[in-house]
Scaffold this motif. Structure first.
Motif, PDB file in Angstrom:
ATOM      1  N   ALA A 289     -22.171 -11.571  42.038  1.00  0.00           N
ATOM      2  CA  ALA A 289     -20.871 -11.896  42.632  1.00  0.00           C
ATOM      3  C   ALA A 289     -19.763 -12.139  41.616  1.00  0.00           C
ATOM      4  CB  ALA A 289     -20.957 -13.083  43.575  1.00  0.00           C
TER       5      ALA A 289
ATOM      6  N   THR B  14     -13.901 -12.564  40.902  1.00  0.00           N
ATOM      7  CA  THR B  14     -14.839 -12.759  41.986  1.00  0.00           C
ATOM      8  C   THR B  14     -14.730 -11.595  42.959  1.00  0.00           C
ATOM      9  OG1 THR B  14     -14.583 -15.137  41.748  1.00  0.00           O
ATOM     10  CG2 THR B  14     -15.575 -14.361  43.781  1.00  0.00           C
TER      11      THR B  14
ATOM     12  N   LYS C  98     -20.072 -18.821  53.509  1.00  0.00           N
ATOM     13  CA  LYS C  98     -19.906 -20.258  53.162  1.00  0.00           C
ATOM     14  C   LYS C  98     -18.545 -20.745  53.527  1.00  0.00           C
ATOM     15  CE  LYS C  98     -23.246 -20.269  49.433  1.00  0.00           C
ATOM     16  NZ  LYS C  98     -23.445 -20.395  48.016  1.00  0.00           N
TER      17      LYS C  98
ATOM     18  N   LYS D 144     -25.680 -11.317  47.693  1.00  0.00           N
ATOM     19  CA  LYS D 144     -25.041 -12.522  47.175  1.00  0.00           C
ATOM     20  C   LYS D 144     -23.602 -12.663  47.691  1.00  0.00           C
ATOM     21  CE  LYS D 144     -24.267 -15.934  44.158  1.00  0.00           C
ATOM     22  NZ  LYS D 144     -24.047 -17.188  44.794  1.00  0.00           N
TER      23      LYS D 144
ATOM     24  N   CYS E 235     -23.601 -13.532  51.384  1.00  0.00           N
ATOM     25  CA  CYS E 235     -23.929 -14.955  51.588  1.00  0.00           C
ATOM     26  C   CYS E 235     -22.749 -15.840  51.211  1.00  0.00           C
ATOM     27  CB  CYS E 235     -25.152 -15.339  50.745  1.00  0.00           C
ATOM     28  SG  CYS E 235     -26.696 -14.670  51.382  1.00  0.00           S
ATOM     29  N   ASP E 236     -22.084 -15.509  50.104  1.00  0.00           N
ATOM     30  CA  ASP E 236     -20.919 -16.300  49.663  1.00  0.00           C
ATOM     31  C   ASP E 236     -19.800 -16.238  50.674  1.00  0.00           C
ATOM     32  OD1 ASP E 236     -22.286 -16.993  47.408  1.00  0.00           O
ATOM     33  OD2 ASP E 236     -21.152 -15.689  46.045  1.00  0.00           O
ATOM     34  N   SER E 237     -19.649 -15.110  51.348  1.00  0.00           N
ATOM     35  CA  SER E 237     -18.547 -14.973  52.331  1.00  0.00           C
ATOM     36  C   SER E 237     -18.816 -15.786  53.588  1.00  0.00           C
ATOM     37  CB  SER E 237     -18.334 -13.505  52.692  1.00  0.00           C
ATOM     38  OG  SER E 237     -19.426 -13.007  53.449  1.00  0.00           O
TER      39      SER E 237
END
Length: 198
Positions: free
Chosen positions: A51, A62, A198, A191, A194-196
């Motif tokens: 990421a 990022t 949060k 990754k 998953c980060d999006s």
């Protein structure tokens, strides 16, 4: 001489069983060596932090889930962003073929060069990528190499177009599909998705 016949059969059977055992050992050794080589290469190849990709011109950039997903649309989409170029270069390094993207990017830069600097850049690209003993020799056929060498002597903005097109096709048909199936890309995609969330 029946004993000689028996001895010959016994020695033949022993030799056959020895060869079979040796063949199995050879296969095991080869497989073990292959696994050890793969593990060594994985430990040597620099890995990118998922990421976040180190951009040459900035600190860290990022990635968004949308951008990484777009990379799967086409090689052109992947190469249209600096992060995409960096990610693909890292993957190609792991396959020992990063000269392809380096050449392609050098050609893109060359096309934007002012005419009074064309000769110097053409010579540099030719020496680094095209000539037969180049440090980062690209995989092109003899005729294209010869034609490109002639064009580089009297450079124009399109001197490397033919070679660049061949390298692009090679990346598009060979490296790019492997990139999309690679653990590197799939882990990165997972990754950022998953980060999006949060």
């Amino acid at each position: 001489m029946p004993w000689m016949f028996l001895w010959q059969n016994s020695s033949t059977e022993m030799a056959d069983s020895y060869e079979a055992a040796e063949g199995k050992d050879h296969k095991k050794k080869t497989k073990t060596l292959g696994i050890e080589l793969k593990n060594f290469l994985l430990s040597v190849v620099p890995h990118i932090e998922p990421a976040v990709i180190n951009n040459h011109n900035s600190k860290h950039e990022t990635l968004s889930s949308g951008e990484v997903t777009q990379w799967s649309q086409s090689l052109a989409a992947l190469l249209s962003t600096q992060c995409g170029q960096d990610a693909f270069r890292e993957f190609l390094k792991s396959e020992f073929s990063d000269e392809n993207i380096d050449f392609w990017l050098a050609c893109e830069d060359y096309k934007k060069t002012q005419s009074d600097h064309l000769h110097d850049k053409a010579e540099k690209i030719y020496m680094e990528f095209v000539q037969s003993d180049a440090i980062k020799q690209i995989n092109i056929d003899f005729h294209t190499r010869k034609a490109t060498a002639q064009k580089a002597q009297n450079p124009t903005p399109s001197s490397f177009d033919e070679a660049q097109k061949l390298v692009y096709i090679l990346m598009e048909k060979d490296s790019y599909p492997r990139f999309l199936k690679s653990r590197f890309y799939l882990n990165l995609l997972s990754k950022v998705q998953c980060d999006s969330l949060k």
